[in-house]
Scaffold this motif. Sequence first.
Motif, mmCIF file in Angstrom:
data_model
loop_
_atom_site.group_PDB
_atom_site.id
_atom_site.type_symbol
_atom_site.label_atom_id
_atom_site.label_comp_id
_atom_site.label_asym_id
_atom_site.label_seq_id
_atom_site.Cartn_x
_atom_site.Cartn_y
_atom_site.Cartn_z
ATOM 1 N N UNK A 1 22.800 -22.161 26.432
ATOM 2 C CA UNK A 1 22.217 -21.282 25.590
ATOM 3 C C UNK A 1 23.388 -20.600 24.978
ATOM 4 N N UNK A 2 24.351 -20.090 25.867
ATOM 5 C CA UNK A 2 25.731 -19.570 25.091
ATOM 6 C C UNK A 2 26.159 -20.252 24.301
ATOM 7 N N UNK A 3 26.161 -21.646 24.401
ATOM 8 C CA UNK A 3 26.690 -22.525 23.332
ATOM 9 C C UNK A 3 26.178 -22.365 22.070
ATOM 10 N N UNK A 4 24.864 -22.355 22.174
ATOM 11 C CA UNK A 4 24.016 -22.360 20.873
ATOM 12 C C UNK A 4 24.230 -20.854 20.151
ATOM 13 N N UNK A 5 24.454 -19.893 21.172
ATOM 14 C CA UNK A 5 24.570 -18.450 20.540
ATOM 15 C C UNK A 5 25.831 -18.314 20.188
ATOM 16 N N UNK A 6 26.913 -19.223 20.267
ATOM 17 C CA UNK A 6 28.428 -19.278 19.711
ATOM 18 C C UNK A 6 29.237 -18.467 20.760
ATOM 19 N N UNK A 7 28.882 -18.209 22.054
ATOM 20 C CA UNK A 7 29.434 -17.436 23.024
ATOM 21 C C UNK A 7 30.561 -18.591 23.555
ATOM 22 N N UNK A 8 30.218 -19.840 23.724
ATOM 23 C CA UNK A 8 31.108 -20.525 24.237
ATOM 24 C C UNK A 8 31.091 -21.932 23.175
ATOM 25 N N UNK B 1 15.766 -13.109 13.739
ATOM 26 C CA UNK B 1 16.209 -14.375 13.911
ATOM 27 C C UNK B 1 15.111 -15.254 13.852
ATOM 28 N N UNK B 2 15.396 -16.714 13.722
ATOM 29 C CA UNK B 2 14.525 -17.721 13.652
ATOM 30 C C UNK B 2 14.170 -18.423 15.236
ATOM 31 N N UNK B 3 15.600 -18.256 15.821
ATOM 32 C CA UNK B 3 15.653 -18.792 17.159
ATOM 33 C C UNK B 3 16.119 -17.444 18.057
ATOM 34 N N UNK B 4 15.115 -17.201 19.039
ATOM 35 C CA UNK B 4 15.343 -15.946 19.822
ATOM 36 C C UNK B 4 15.496 -16.561 21.214
ATOM 37 N N UNK B 5 16.736 -16.647 21.936
ATOM 38 C CA UNK B 5 16.883 -17.094 23.307
ATOM 39 C C UNK B 5 16.767 -15.870 24.131
ATOM 40 N N UNK B 6 15.995 -16.122 25.257
ATOM 41 C CA UNK B 6 15.720 -14.974 26.095
ATOM 42 C C UNK B 6 16.204 -15.330 27.650
ATOM 43 N N UNK C 1 30.692 -20.900 15.787
ATOM 44 C CA UNK C 1 32.058 -20.762 16.520
ATOM 45 C C UNK C 1 31.923 -19.331 17.122
ATOM 46 N N UNK C 2 31.072 -18.493 16.984
ATOM 47 C CA UNK C 2 31.070 -17.107 17.412
ATOM 48 C C UNK C 2 29.466 -16.498 17.219
ATOM 49 N N UNK C 3 29.175 -15.277 18.281
ATOM 50 C CA UNK C 3 27.765 -14.878 17.843
ATOM 51 C C UNK C 3 27.861 -14.442 16.369
ATOM 52 N N UNK C 4 28.656 -13.972 15.656
ATOM 53 C CA UNK C 4 28.574 -13.681 14.390
ATOM 54 C C UNK C 4 27.801 -14.876 13.442
ATOM 55 N N UNK C 5 28.505 -15.972 13.891
ATOM 56 C CA UNK C 5 28.079 -17.292 13.205
ATOM 57 C C UNK C 5 26.544 -17.564 13.813
ATOM 58 N N UNK C 6 26.351 -17.379 14.817
ATOM 59 C CA UNK C 6 25.018 -17.762 15.300
ATOM 60 C C UNK C 6 24.034 -16.762 14.549
ATOM 61 N N UNK C 7 24.485 -15.522 14.526
ATOM 62 C CA UNK C 7 23.304 -14.607 13.768
ATOM 63 C C UNK C 7 23.048 -15.073 12.477
ATOM 64 N N UNK C 8 24.155 -15.565 11.727
ATOM 65 C CA UNK C 8 24.267 -15.960 10.425
ATOM 66 C C UNK C 8 23.363 -17.021 10.224
ATOM 67 N N UNK C 9 23.257 -17.923 11.237
ATOM 68 C CA UNK C 9 22.303 -18.997 11.196
ATOM 69 C C UNK C 9 20.990 -18.657 11.904
#
Length: 501
Positions: free
Chosen positions: A46-53, A159-164, A70-78
């Motif tokens: 999940x961290x890969x999807x959220x741009x942390x790894x 967001x459209x995708x929320x990872x909990x 590439x990072x959490x900011x890009x994840x939020x942009x997506x």
Amino acid sequence: MSYLQIKNISKSFYGVKALNNISLDLELGEIHVVIGENGAGKSTLMKIIAGLYQADEGEIILKGNPVKIGNPVEAIANRISMIHQELMPVPYLTVAENVFLGREPKNKAGMLDKKAIIRGTRELFEEMKIEIDPRAQMGTLSVAQVQLVEIAKAVSFNSELLIMDEPTSAISDREIENLYDLVFRLKAQNKAIVFISHKLDEIFKVADRITVLRDGEYIGTRMKTELDKDTLIAMMIGRELKDVYERRDKNIGETILEVKNLGRRGRFEDVSFTLRKGEILGIAGLMGAGRTELAEAIFGLNPSDSGEIYIKGKQVQIRSTSDAIKNRIALVPEDRKLLGLNLKDTTGFNISLSVLKLFEKMGILDKKAENDQVDRSIEQFGIKVMGRKTPVVSLSGGNQQKVVIAKWMLSKPEILILDEPTRGIDIGAKTEIYKLINTLANEGKAVIMISSELPEIIGMSDRVLVLSEGRLTGELHEGGISQMEIMKRATIQNKPLSEVG
Ligand SMILES: Nc1ncnc2c1ncn2[C@@H]1O[C@H](COP(=O)(O)OP(=O)(O)OP(=O)(O)O)[C@@H](O)[C@H]1O
Ligand SMILES: [Mg+2]
């Protein structure tokens, strides 16, 4: 076409494979549960999807287009956001400042618009039925409250995708119900939700589909309706699991601890009970009932200010944790991050730290004896780690919890207090911990086990105390311990505690 496709993702840490060729689809309007034992790779994926790894191999395809996150900011942009298992609040900021961190509204003068963030946070909390003051300092919140704030924050990104990632591991039943409502509302709004949890009842309640990972491998995805608990457990651990609580032969001896009218102003009051050798005493109650505070008083962490404590019939003063340790009391705390571990240090150091004296020979530390003991503990508790030199911070949540338990067991306590000992621990490791607790009781240790998981309290305890609003509201004995009897007493409304401390 799926909303999000994870394709052939692999990831290693220091040469150790955490994920091996994982592929998985997520849909909008779906609650997708990801489950697996501690260290299976859930958070890493999940961290890969959220741009942390960053993945070593594989790709993420969002609505048909390959994306690089590439990072959490890009994840939020997506439009992807994640609630982390390891909460990361900024303690010296207010709740509202934490919620708006990194996107603070500015007023006309270009300054932080404090009113706007407080208003925004208040509206958000109202919608989510969260009762926390937006102006409170983050550092003063309980773990549960921090978790709620983090959930609210993630939701607020729309967001459209929320990872909990284990969102209910530290919040109380009532808040959990509110969270489920929220999750179902988000689903109805056609969002995609990934929900990671170790709680089987919860999984069957919220899931549409369930994906199982084991040791970094993809095992399979099923509709919830195609699965039952036994099948799911077998998928998770690769074998069947019988008799999770495994009754032991009882060997209950004399009273070792007696607590009389114990209190700590504003926290709990007038609590009296006894504990016998070889006994497992469960303590149940809702969050805020005073269970942790009671444990901390007996352990001297936050000493009591009224009442008496007797050990083997002799009154003792417990003013500090060293008083408690001298009296052979140990506490495995609820919040392992805060109290249980030195995260940056090695696994070995964390295990042996508090008992280094055991390995001294004429005042000199016998490193080999220490290392041997550490290795034995790692083996005994099934801690999944490269070796004793691995930093604790890189272990999965459940394995960190095992390190805390291993550490305290070495101090050879006679009275062991476990505060939520299996929080965030997978079913296989849980069974190991239950076995361990049973063995300790068999050896004559007296165990106090605080837990919010009623099946665990019911399955393990010889006797159950129930607390509500800082007072003892019931004591249940074998044969009379049930979910209903506990809940009845846990929800008794009490007269207020005498004074807020
Ligand atoms: N930052 C890191 N550095 C080194 N190893 C890591 C790191 N993060 C994860 N790992 C390793 O990757 C593996 C998968 O860990 P991960 O946290 O994804 O497990 P998990 O399924 O979320 O477990 P849990 O249920 O305990 O949360 C573990 O062996 C873990 O030790
Ligand atoms: Mg995890």
